[in-house]
Structure formats: structure tokens, C-alpha cells
Motif scaffolding. Structure first.
Motif, PDB file in Angstrom:
ATOM      1  N   VAL A  21       0.602   2.168   3.642  1.00  0.00           N
ATOM      2  CA  VAL A  21       0.629   0.721   3.886  1.00  0.00           C
ATOM      3  C   VAL A  21      -0.733   0.226   4.354  1.00  0.00           C
ATOM      4  O   VAL A  21      -1.210  -0.841   3.926  1.00  0.00           O
ATOM      5  CB  VAL A  21       1.730   0.372   4.913  1.00  0.00           C
ATOM      6  N   GLN A  22      -1.372   0.996   5.232  1.00  0.00           N
ATOM      7  CA  GLN A  22      -2.700   0.617   5.724  1.00  0.00           C
ATOM      8  C   GLN A  22      -3.724   0.538   4.605  1.00  0.00           C
ATOM      9  O   GLN A  22      -4.723  -0.190   4.707  1.00  0.00           O
ATOM     10  CB  GLN A  22      -3.158   1.613   6.785  1.00  0.00           C
ATOM     11  N   ASN A  23      -3.468   1.268   3.531  1.00  0.00           N
ATOM     12  CA  ASN A  23      -4.366   1.250   2.375  1.00  0.00           C
ATOM     13  C   ASN A  23      -3.820   0.371   1.245  1.00  0.00           C
ATOM     14  O   ASN A  23      -4.208   0.524   0.090  1.00  0.00           O
ATOM     15  CB  ASN A  23      -4.599   2.678   1.880  1.00  0.00           C
ATOM     16  N   LYS A  24      -2.909  -0.559   1.665  1.00  0.00           N
ATOM     17  CA  LYS A  24      -2.371  -1.548   0.745  1.00  0.00           C
ATOM     18  C   LYS A  24      -1.603  -0.936  -0.428  1.00  0.00           C
ATOM     19  O   LYS A  24      -1.632  -1.444  -1.559  1.00  0.00           O
ATOM     20  CB  LYS A  24      -3.486  -2.474   0.241  1.00  0.00           C
ATOM     21  N   VAL A  25      -0.905   0.167  -0.144  1.00  0.00           N
ATOM     22  CA  VAL A  25      -0.049   0.824  -1.128  1.00  0.00           C
ATOM     23  C   VAL A  25       1.389   0.807  -0.607  1.00  0.00           C
ATOM     24  O   VAL A  25       1.651   1.274   0.503  1.00  0.00           O
ATOM     25  CB  VAL A  25      -0.482   2.292  -1.359  1.00  0.00           C
ATOM     26  N   THR A  26       2.318   0.228  -1.380  1.00  0.00           N
ATOM     27  CA  THR A  26       3.732   0.310  -1.017  1.00  0.00           C
ATOM     28  C   THR A  26       4.188   1.737  -1.296  1.00  0.00           C
ATOM     29  O   THR A  26       4.160   2.178  -2.441  1.00  0.00           O
ATOM     30  CB  THR A  26       4.578  -0.680  -1.837  1.00  0.00           C
ATOM     31  N   PRO A  27       4.608   2.472  -0.268  1.00  0.00           N
ATOM     32  CA  PRO A  27       4.830   3.904  -0.470  1.00  0.00           C
ATOM     33  C   PRO A  27       6.076   4.296  -1.243  1.00  0.00           C
ATOM     34  O   PRO A  27       6.060   5.283  -1.982  1.00  0.00           O
ATOM     35  CB  PRO A  27       4.893   4.459   0.962  1.00  0.00           C
ATOM     36  N   LEU A  28       7.170   3.533  -1.111  1.00  0.00           N
ATOM     37  CA  LEU A  28       8.446   3.982  -1.661  1.00  0.00           C
ATOM     38  C   LEU A  28       8.856   3.230  -2.923  1.00  0.00           C
ATOM     39  O   LEU A  28       8.929   2.003  -2.928  1.00  0.00           O
ATOM     40  CB  LEU A  28       9.553   3.816  -0.618  1.00  0.00           C
ATOM     41  N   ALA A  29       9.128   3.977  -3.970  1.00  0.00           N
ATOM     42  CA  ALA A  29       9.777   3.412  -5.153  1.00  0.00           C
ATOM     43  C   ALA A  29      11.266   3.334  -4.834  1.00  0.00           C
ATOM     44  O   ALA A  29      11.883   4.343  -4.490  1.00  0.00           O
ATOM     45  CB  ALA A  29       9.542   4.296  -6.371  1.00  0.00           C
ATOM     46  N   VAL A  30      11.850   2.142  -4.941  1.00  0.00           N
ATOM     47  CA  VAL A  30      13.243   1.942  -4.525  1.00  0.00           C
ATOM     48  C   VAL A  30      13.987   1.128  -5.577  1.00  0.00           C
ATOM     49  O   VAL A  30      13.446   0.155  -6.114  1.00  0.00           O
ATOM     50  CB  VAL A  30      13.311   1.215  -3.155  1.00  0.00           C
ATOM     51  N   GLY A  31      15.217   1.518  -5.856  1.00  0.00           N
ATOM     52  CA  GLY A  31      16.080   0.760  -6.758  1.00  0.00           C
ATOM     53  C   GLY A  31      17.208   0.126  -5.965  1.00  0.00           C
ATOM     54  O   GLY A  31      18.244   0.745  -5.741  1.00  0.00           O
ATOM     55  N   GLY A  32      17.017  -1.111  -5.530  1.00  0.00           N
ATOM     56  CA  GLY A  32      18.005  -1.777  -4.695  1.00  0.00           C
ATOM     57  C   GLY A  32      19.208  -2.295  -5.445  1.00  0.00           C
ATOM     58  O   GLY A  32      20.256  -2.556  -4.843  1.00  0.00           O
ATOM     59  N   ALA A  33      19.089  -2.428  -6.767  1.00  0.00           N
ATOM     60  CA  ALA A  33      20.192  -2.993  -7.548  1.00  0.00           C
ATOM     61  C   ALA A  33      21.255  -1.965  -7.888  1.00  0.00           C
ATOM     62  O   ALA A  33      22.328  -2.327  -8.378  1.00  0.00           O
ATOM     63  CB  ALA A  33      19.658  -3.614  -8.837  1.00  0.00           C
ATOM     64  N   GLU A  34      20.970  -0.699  -7.613  1.00  0.00           N
ATOM     65  CA  GLU A  34      21.933   0.358  -7.898  1.00  0.00           C
ATOM     66  C   GLU A  34      21.912   1.385  -6.755  1.00  0.00           C
ATOM     67  O   GLU A  34      21.549   1.043  -5.632  1.00  0.00           O
ATOM     68  CB  GLU A  34      21.639   0.977  -9.270  1.00  0.00           C
TER      69      GLU A  34
END
Length: 437
Positions: A196-209
Motif C-alpha cells: 500500500v505504501q508503494n501504491k499497490v493494492t495487495p489483494l486480488a479479491v472477488g467480492g461478487a462471488e
């Protein structure tokens, strides 16, 4: 997986009507009460062709055809959602397939067994010796009592692979920021903060399923023990949704969204799109199941990757794999039993293991790939350590959709952790009341 559930990789959702029209049972060519003389076997499953299970089941079909040269195999690939949403209607009709892959747990296979829609396989389990190939913990999801509660009673399905949720990580991304594989929860959070500090969203997440709810459950399990899991999944004792495990899971999940570990746009992302985004290197971490392993092994070309168990947990979402079930209205039951036996054979089980799956009856010496060995060894650790905690959506009918909507609310901020817990407690408690618990 909770459900996972994982056949979302397989295809688009069809309407109930088109699913019914597209299905065909054994037809009028069956013979005898068990269909021993049937000339057609209609088979449904929802594993992608390149997944470990897809590869193994294709081999099983090949072996079945060689053993039964006069039988036509009508294989129909469905998505997990198709079967999840339409199973009761289809299996209660003359369009039922002869054998299909189905989600395990009280809300799914348990419910159908209670409704009389699944054939009792107890005699076949003994006759073919499948019980000798399944550990006690793996048999939990195969047996259901008269109320459809797993763990005891008769066999209504046969699992032939295992599955568990783990952390997949991009080794190149970790190396770029000098991050070691975390062995504790605090070290894992430090890695998330670094991205996050390096402006990278760390987690790939599928909230719709299913994927997002499994992250919530993994967090809850970090504060749980086996007794809590048995209370939640097997109704041993009353569950307090405002107790420590679920409160911690909901609050920490919401915190992860606010801290930028989970993207707020992930509420609308499906599992397939989540997996593809990770394969493309857009996110360094993906928390999901072993059902992705074979696919990642064959498709990830841009970076080196690895996996590890969720740090600090002794309990993890996981179980036997989905079940082969035989509808009560199957017109080719004997052929269906024989197909199940082929999937339990050493040839198919070894192929499953060498394709990145988690077999239940493979010869360990026949698994040649180092990564695949690690995958199977980690699963065996969970089985021997009683670390499989099943999936969060299993306890009540329709609970999968309840949890999907709930975690979506946590992601987009429309629900507070307390509101989320109230929402998921209601159908759970209503189900207990219906069961007289």
C-alpha cells in the motif's frame, strides 16, 4: 466455500429454463432398476478443462468409454452457479443427469439428501471400498443424517479430491520490495502495508462471488478453535455472532478495505476476473483455494509464484472436494457408480496430483512435480492436524448469497461490521429453528 464453488471458472450462467431444456437424462435406453443396461451416461461437472480436476475427469471419461464401448457419455459442462441455483428443480424432474458434481455441506448436498433427491450410496461405498480410501475427516462431507446435517448418517456423495484455501503470491513482487514469505499474521500485515505504501493494492479479491467471504472466514478462524467450528458447522452448541471470532473477522475485513488492502471496486468482481487479474500481475497476492493451483501452474508466464498457508492460523477453509452425487432419478445408476470408481482409481488420482490437484487416493511416489508435492503435503498437514474448517456458507440453505451480499456491503461501505453480523445471523438462526435446534 464456501462453496469453494469453484466451477465459476467453467462458464456463464444460464437461465433456469434453458438449463432444463439443455439437460438430458439417460433417456429411454436405460435398462433395469439401476440402469445397468443403459446406453447413455449423462454427466455434469463444473471444472475448467485446464484445471487439475478437469484434466483428471477427462481421463476418467476416456477410461469409462474404453470399459463401456457401447455406452455414450453425454458430458455437459455447467458453471457452479448454474448447478447451485437450479439443482433442486432439475433433480426433481425427468431432466436430471445420471451423475453430477455438487457442492458439499448442509445447505447443498445435505438439503438435497433430506429432500430425497439424491441416491443413498452407502452400499456402493462399502462394495467398492471407497471408505477405505477416504480419511475420517474427508468422509464428514459425504455423510448426512435425516435432517441433512453432515458428519453422520448415510453416504450421499463421494469426494475424490481435497481442497483448501491458501495464499498465492507473486515472488517477483515480493522480491521487488524485499519481502520474505510471512510466517506470522503480523508479518503478513507488514507485507500488505508495504505494498500500500508503494501504491499497490495487495489483494486480488472477488467480492461478487465466493472469494471475499472466504477471506472473512479465514480472519474469523484466526480467533477460533475446533469446538467453535463444530458449533458453527455441525450445530453442536449455539453460536454467538457477536463473539470474538466473527466480530474480529468482520471488523478486520472492514479495516482491510479502509487501509487499501482490498480495493473498494472489488465488490463487483467475479472469481474468474479476480484470478485472471492476479495471473496478469495486477495484484501481488490472492487468497483462494487449491482449485486454482493447476490452472496457475499452466497459465502464469509473467512471473514466478508460490503459495503458503494463511499465516498464524491452525484452521483454514477447506474440506474434501465437491462430491460426485447420483440423482435419485438417474436412469443409469450402475454406470454412474462405475464412473465414480474410475475417478478413485490410482491412474486418475495420480494424474490429478501431477496436474496440480489434491488427490485423496494417489500414490505419493507417483507425484513428480515439486510444487505439486508441496501442495499435497500442505493438505495432508491440515488433514492430520484437524485443520479443515469447511466453508462459511455451508450451515444454512441460501447462505452463500447472504454472505456474498454481506461482504459486498463491507467492501462498498454500505454495511457496518455490526450490521453485517446481524444480517448473517438471521438466516442461520432461522435455519436452526426450522431444525428444532
Amino acid at each position: 466455500m464456501v462453496i469453494t464453488r469453484r466451477g465459476l471458472l467453467a462458464g456463464a450462467l444460464l437461465s433456469s429454463a434453458s438449463l432444463a431444456l439443455g439437460a438430458c437424462g439417460g433417456g429411454d435406453d436405460s435398462g433395469g432398476d439401476d440402469g445397468a443396461d443403459a446406453k447413455t451416461l449423462t454427466l455434469w461437472h463444473y471444472e475448467g478443462a485446464t484445471s487439475a480436476m478437469g484434466v483428471a475427469w477427462a481421463k476418467a471419461i476416456e477410461l469409462f468409454k474404453a470399459k463401456h464401448p457401447g455406452v455414450e457419455v453425454k458430458f455437459e459442462e455447467k458453471s457452479f452457479e448454474q448447478i447451485q441455483q437450479n439443482a433442486q428443480m432439475i433433480l426433481n424432474s425427468d431432466s436430471a443427469p445420471d451423475i453430477l458434481e455438487y457442492n458439499k455441506g448442509n445447505a447443498t448436498a445435505g438439503l438435497l439428501s433430506k429432500q430425497g433427491l439424491l441416491a443413498d450410496l452407502s452400499d456402493q461405498v462399502t462394495e467398492y471400498g471407497w471408505d477405505k480410501k477416504l480419511s475420517a475427516s474427508l468422509q464428514t462431507t459425504a455423510k448426512y443424517d435425516e435432517d441433512g446435517i453432515m458428519g453422520s448418517g448415510n453416504y450421499y456423495g463421494v469426494p475424490n479430491y481435497g481442497e483448501y484455501v491458501m495464499v498465492y503470491y507473486n515472488k517477483d513482487a515480493f522480491a521487488k520490495y524485499n519481502l520474505a514469505v510471512p510466517t506470522t499474521f503480523d508479518e503478513f500485515v507488514t507485507a500488505l502495508d508495504t505494498f500500500v505504501q508503494n501504491k499497490v493494492t495487495p489483494l486480488a479479491v472477488g467480492g461478487a462471488e465466493y472469494p471475499a467471504q472466504q477471506i472473512f472466514y479465514e480472519l474469523a478462524l484466526s480467533k477460533a478453535d475446533r469446538a467453535w467450528v463444530d458449533d458453527y458447522q455441525l450445530y453442536k452448541n449455539k453460536i454467538d455472532f457477536k463473539g470474538t471470532p466473527f466480530t474480529y473477522g468482520a471488523q478486520t475485513f472492514a479495516d482491510w478495505v479502509s487501509k487499501g488492502y482490498i480495493g473498494k471496486d472489488s465488490a463487483g468482481i467475479k472469481a474468474e476476473d479476480m484470478g485472471v487479474s492476479w495471473e496478469q500481475g495486477k495484484y501481488p497476492i490472492l487468497i483462494s483455494g487449491s482449485w486454482w493451483y493447476g490452472r496457475f501452474a499452466s497459465e502464469v508466464k509473467k512471473f514466478e509464484w508460490g503459495s503458503f498457508l494463511f499465516p498464524g492460523n491452525t484452521l483454514h477453509p477447506g474440506s474434501s472436494g465437491n462430491l460426485w452425487v447420483v440423482p435419485e432419478k438417474s436412469k443409469a445408476k450402475a454406470l454412474a457408480y462405475d464412473f465414480i470408481d474410475i475417478t478413485m482409481s490410482a491412474e486418475v488420482q495420480n494424474l490429478l496430483g501431477n496436474s496440480g490437484g489434491v488427490p485423496v487416493a494417489a500414490d505419493a511416489s507417483a507425484i513428480t512435480d515439486a510444487k505439486n508435492k508441496e501442495l499435497i503435503e500442505n493438505f495432508n498437514k491440515l488433514v492430520t492436524g484437524d485443520g479443515l474448517a469447511f466453508y462459511p456458507d455451508w450451515p444454512a440453505p441460501g447462505y452463500y448469497d447472504t454472505l456474498v451480499a454481506g461482504v459486498q456491503g463491507l467492501i462498498n461501505g454500505s454495511k457496518t461490521p455490526t450490521g453485517f453480523l446481524d444480517e448473517i445471523a438471521k438466516p442461520y438462526d432461522e435455519n436452526l429453528a426450522d431444525l428444532g435446534k
